[in-house]
Scaffold this motif. Structure first.
Motif, PDB file in Angstrom:
ATOM      1  N   GLU A 197       7.302 158.079   6.128  1.00  0.00           N
ATOM      2  CA  GLU A 197       8.212 158.013   7.264  1.00  0.00           C
ATOM      3  C   GLU A 197       8.003 156.733   8.057  1.00  0.00           C
ATOM      4  O   GLU A 197       6.890 156.261   8.235  1.00  0.00           O
ATOM      5  CB  GLU A 197       8.009 159.230   8.171  1.00  0.00           C
ATOM      6  CG  GLU A 197       8.453 160.525   7.516  1.00  0.00           C
ATOM      7  CD  GLU A 197       8.252 161.724   8.403  1.00  0.00           C
ATOM      8  OE1 GLU A 197       7.613 161.564   9.465  1.00  0.00           O
ATOM      9  OE2 GLU A 197       8.709 162.814   8.043  1.00  0.00           O
ATOM     10  N   SER A 198       9.090 156.180   8.516  1.00  0.00           N
ATOM     11  CA  SER A 198       9.036 154.938   9.272  1.00  0.00           C
ATOM     12  C   SER A 198       9.983 155.018  10.457  1.00  0.00           C
ATOM     13  O   SER A 198      11.015 155.689  10.408  1.00  0.00           O
ATOM     14  CB  SER A 198       9.441 153.752   8.382  1.00  0.00           C
ATOM     15  OG  SER A 198       9.558 152.571   9.141  1.00  0.00           O
ATOM     16  N   LYS A 199       9.621 154.344  11.526  1.00  0.00           N
ATOM     17  CA  LYS A 199      10.494 154.312  12.703  1.00  0.00           C
ATOM     18  C   LYS A 199      11.674 153.379  12.492  1.00  0.00           C
ATOM     19  O   LYS A 199      12.614 153.363  13.287  1.00  0.00           O
ATOM     20  CB  LYS A 199       9.703 153.885  13.935  1.00  0.00           C
ATOM     21  CG  LYS A 199       9.148 152.472  13.870  1.00  0.00           C
ATOM     22  CD  LYS A 199       8.363 152.136  15.128  1.00  0.00           C
ATOM     23  CE  LYS A 199       7.767 150.726  15.064  1.00  0.00           C
ATOM     24  NZ  LYS A 199       7.000 150.395  16.281  1.00  0.00           N
ATOM     25  N   TYR A 200      11.621 152.572  11.432  1.00  0.00           N
ATOM     26  CA  TYR A 200      12.699 151.626  11.169  1.00  0.00           C
ATOM     27  C   TYR A 200      13.725 152.249  10.223  1.00  0.00           C
ATOM     28  O   TYR A 200      13.368 152.800   9.182  1.00  0.00           O
ATOM     29  CB  TYR A 200      12.152 150.334  10.569  1.00  0.00           C
ATOM     30  CG  TYR A 200      11.169 149.640  11.483  1.00  0.00           C
ATOM     31  CD1 TYR A 200      11.605 148.993  12.641  1.00  0.00           C
ATOM     32  CD2 TYR A 200       9.820 149.648  11.189  1.00  0.00           C
ATOM     33  CE1 TYR A 200      10.705 148.366  13.484  1.00  0.00           C
ATOM     34  CE2 TYR A 200       8.900 149.023  12.027  1.00  0.00           C
ATOM     35  CZ  TYR A 200       9.347 148.391  13.175  1.00  0.00           C
ATOM     36  OH  TYR A 200       8.445 147.788  14.016  1.00  0.00           O
ATOM     37  N   VAL A 201      14.991 152.177  10.583  1.00  0.00           N
ATOM     38  CA  VAL A 201      16.052 152.743   9.762  1.00  0.00           C
ATOM     39  C   VAL A 201      16.046 152.099   8.378  1.00  0.00           C
ATOM     40  O   VAL A 201      16.035 150.876   8.248  1.00  0.00           O
ATOM     41  CB  VAL A 201      17.426 152.541  10.435  1.00  0.00           C
ATOM     42  CG1 VAL A 201      18.542 153.026   9.525  1.00  0.00           C
ATOM     43  CG2 VAL A 201      17.472 153.258  11.780  1.00  0.00           C
ATOM     44  N   GLY A 202      16.032 152.936   7.341  1.00  0.00           N
ATOM     45  CA  GLY A 202      16.076 152.436   5.972  1.00  0.00           C
ATOM     46  C   GLY A 202      14.714 152.259   5.331  1.00  0.00           C
ATOM     47  O   GLY A 202      14.612 152.243   4.097  1.00  0.00           O
ATOM     48  N   THR A 229      17.989 159.443   3.908  1.00  0.00           N
ATOM     49  CA  THR A 229      16.694 159.669   3.268  1.00  0.00           C
ATOM     50  C   THR A 229      16.766 160.821   2.281  1.00  0.00           C
ATOM     51  O   THR A 229      16.273 160.724   1.154  1.00  0.00           O
ATOM     52  CB  THR A 229      15.623 159.972   4.338  1.00  0.00           C
ATOM     53  OG1 THR A 229      15.472 158.838   5.182  1.00  0.00           O
ATOM     54  CG2 THR A 229      14.291 160.305   3.688  1.00  0.00           C
ATOM     55  N   ARG A 230      17.398 161.910   2.677  1.00  0.00           N
ATOM     56  CA  ARG A 230      17.498 163.070   1.789  1.00  0.00           C
ATOM     57  C   ARG A 230      18.351 162.757   0.569  1.00  0.00           C
ATOM     58  O   ARG A 230      18.039 163.192  -0.542  1.00  0.00           O
ATOM     59  CB  ARG A 230      18.077 164.256   2.560  1.00  0.00           C
ATOM     60  CG  ARG A 230      17.081 164.820   3.568  1.00  0.00           C
ATOM     61  CD  ARG A 230      17.692 165.859   4.465  1.00  0.00           C
ATOM     62  NE  ARG A 230      16.746 166.230   5.517  1.00  0.00           N
ATOM     63  CZ  ARG A 230      17.095 166.740   6.678  1.00  0.00           C
ATOM     64  NH1 ARG A 230      18.363 166.929   6.962  1.00  0.00           N
ATOM     65  NH2 ARG A 230      16.186 167.052   7.573  1.00  0.00           N
ATOM     66  N   SER A 231      19.412 161.997   0.768  1.00  0.00           N
ATOM     67  CA  SER A 231      20.270 161.630  -0.360  1.00  0.00           C
ATOM     68  C   SER A 231      19.516 160.750  -1.360  1.00  0.00           C
ATOM     69  O   SER A 231      19.611 160.943  -2.578  1.00  0.00           O
ATOM     70  CB  SER A 231      21.520 160.907   0.139  1.00  0.00           C
ATOM     71  OG  SER A 231      22.308 161.754   0.937  1.00  0.00           O
ATOM     72  N   VAL A 232      18.772 159.786  -0.832  1.00  0.00           N
ATOM     73  CA  VAL A 232      17.969 158.919  -1.702  1.00  0.00           C
ATOM     74  C   VAL A 232      16.941 159.743  -2.459  1.00  0.00           C
ATOM     75  O   VAL A 232      16.739 159.561  -3.674  1.00  0.00           O
ATOM     76  CB  VAL A 232      17.270 157.818  -0.871  1.00  0.00           C
ATOM     77  CG1 VAL A 232      16.225 157.092  -1.709  1.00  0.00           C
ATOM     78  CG2 VAL A 232      18.298 156.830  -0.340  1.00  0.00           C
ATOM     79  N   LEU A 233      16.296 160.672  -1.768  1.00  0.00           N
ATOM     80  CA  LEU A 233      15.275 161.499  -2.408  1.00  0.00           C
ATOM     81  C   LEU A 233      15.868 162.358  -3.514  1.00  0.00           C
ATOM     82  O   LEU A 233      15.279 162.499  -4.598  1.00  0.00           O
ATOM     83  CB  LEU A 233      14.583 162.370  -1.364  1.00  0.00           C
ATOM     84  CG  LEU A 233      13.436 163.265  -1.861  1.00  0.00           C
ATOM     85  CD1 LEU A 233      12.393 162.451  -2.613  1.00  0.00           C
ATOM     86  CD2 LEU A 233      12.796 163.993  -0.684  1.00  0.00           C
TER      87      LEU A 233
END
Length: 318
Positions: free
Chosen positions: A121-126, A173-177
């Motif tokens: 997890e990251s605070k930066y989008v993407g 994120t969920r779509s990528v996963l």
């Protein structure tokens, strides 16, 4: 096959490469965040109900009976996209899901890569999505079994009414996963206490869903015997404990033995009496009921008419 017996790897068709990723190559590929490890447990270390153990072995047959299934029996032509496995381990807390994930990796003679959400997890989008891609690449390079513990944290239902950039990022994120899971040509393990939280699209991508039940009476007896050391002075009746309390997990039993022992040690007892175990179990059962909103919210007591009258300065209300 008896519970806990390991399959002879020399008799299987699965021969995964054991090439490890060196520190230098890992840094070069951006893998320094991740580290696979040798499994900590085997099936001989876990007490599982027979149905649960059998369901796990059924799914693992996709690796250990690959030639029979996909070549001799012709499933390679009809199930071209089913040459890898995803196993979802779900059920009550403390029933051995995480230990079973390690045991699966050990049976397959593989390392296990437990997903650390703090590294992903990251605070930066993407950036979270990029970290996921890197993690899957590391698992492929190191020939590791990926293990998502508390998987519903990353695979819960997608947000339908997106109101801000955070919602968009979560869905991305969920779509990528989901795409990574679908394209990963190897074993992925998932564990959750809350299967209802999963996104339906994820559920469709999983070959095997294995439910972990609370231990039956026979296995509760085994667990009590494991967690009560032979050197512990006690008059505990294990048969009685196993029979009487049917809503506790292996983790609960471990905690009960420690709690009862702590109480006896604090009070200077010579033995840990049966009553201490029973009281510790009752506290766990009651805490679970309270956690589920089933506990008694208001305690009731019977009081005398004189007591009621004494609480009023004047006459009782009509």
């Amino acid at each position: 096959m008896p519970l806990g017996k390991r399959i002879d790897q020399s008799a299987t068709n699965l021969q995964p490469a054991q090439k490890s990723v060196t520190t230098e190559s890992a840094d070069k590929l951006g893998f320094s965040l991740f580290s696979a490890e040798e499994p900590k447990y085997g099936f001989e270390d876990i007490i599982l109900n027979k149905a649960t153990y059998g369901a796990i072995q059924d799914v693992l047959a996709i690796y250990e009976k690959r030639d029979l299934l996909f070549n001799q029996w012709g499933l390679g032509a009809t199930h071209k996209q089913q040459n890898r496995a995803g196993i979802n381990l779900y059920g009550e807390p403390g029933t051995g899901k995480s230990m079973a994930a390690h045991a699966i990796a050990k049976q397959l003679n593989r390392k296990i890569l437990t997903v650390d959400y703090s590294q992903i997890e990251s605070k930066y989008v993407g950036e979270t999505s990029k970290n996921l891609v890197t993690m899957f690449n590391y698992a492929k390079e190191s020939k590791s079994v990926i293990f998502f513990d508390e998987a519903d944290a990353l695979l819960s239902k997608r947000v339908t009414n997106m109101s801000n950039s955070t919602d968009v990022s979560v869905n991305q994120t969920r779509s990528v996963l989901l795409v990574l899971i679908n394209d990963f040509d190897d074993l992925i393990l998932f564990a959750t206490n809350f299967i209802t939280n999963y996104d339906p699209a994820f559920m469709r991508r999983i070959l095997g869903h294995v439910k972990f039940e609370l231990p039956d009476e026979e296995n509760r007896g085994k667990l009590w015997r494991i967690y009560i050391p032979a050197s512990l002075p006690t008059n505990a009746d294990i048969i009685s404990l196993a029979k009487k309390y049917n809503s506790i997990s292996g983790s609960d039993i471990s905690n009960v033995v420690l709690a009862a022992s702590l109480r006896a040690a604090r009070l200077g007892e010579d033995i840990v009496p049966q009553s201490y175990f029973e009281e510790a179990v009752e506290r766990i059962i009651n805490s679970k009921a309270d956690n589920n909103g089933l506990g008694t919210l208001v305690s009731k007591r019977t009081v005398s008419e004189e007591y009621v009258k004494s609480q009023f300065e004047g006459e009782l209300p009509k």
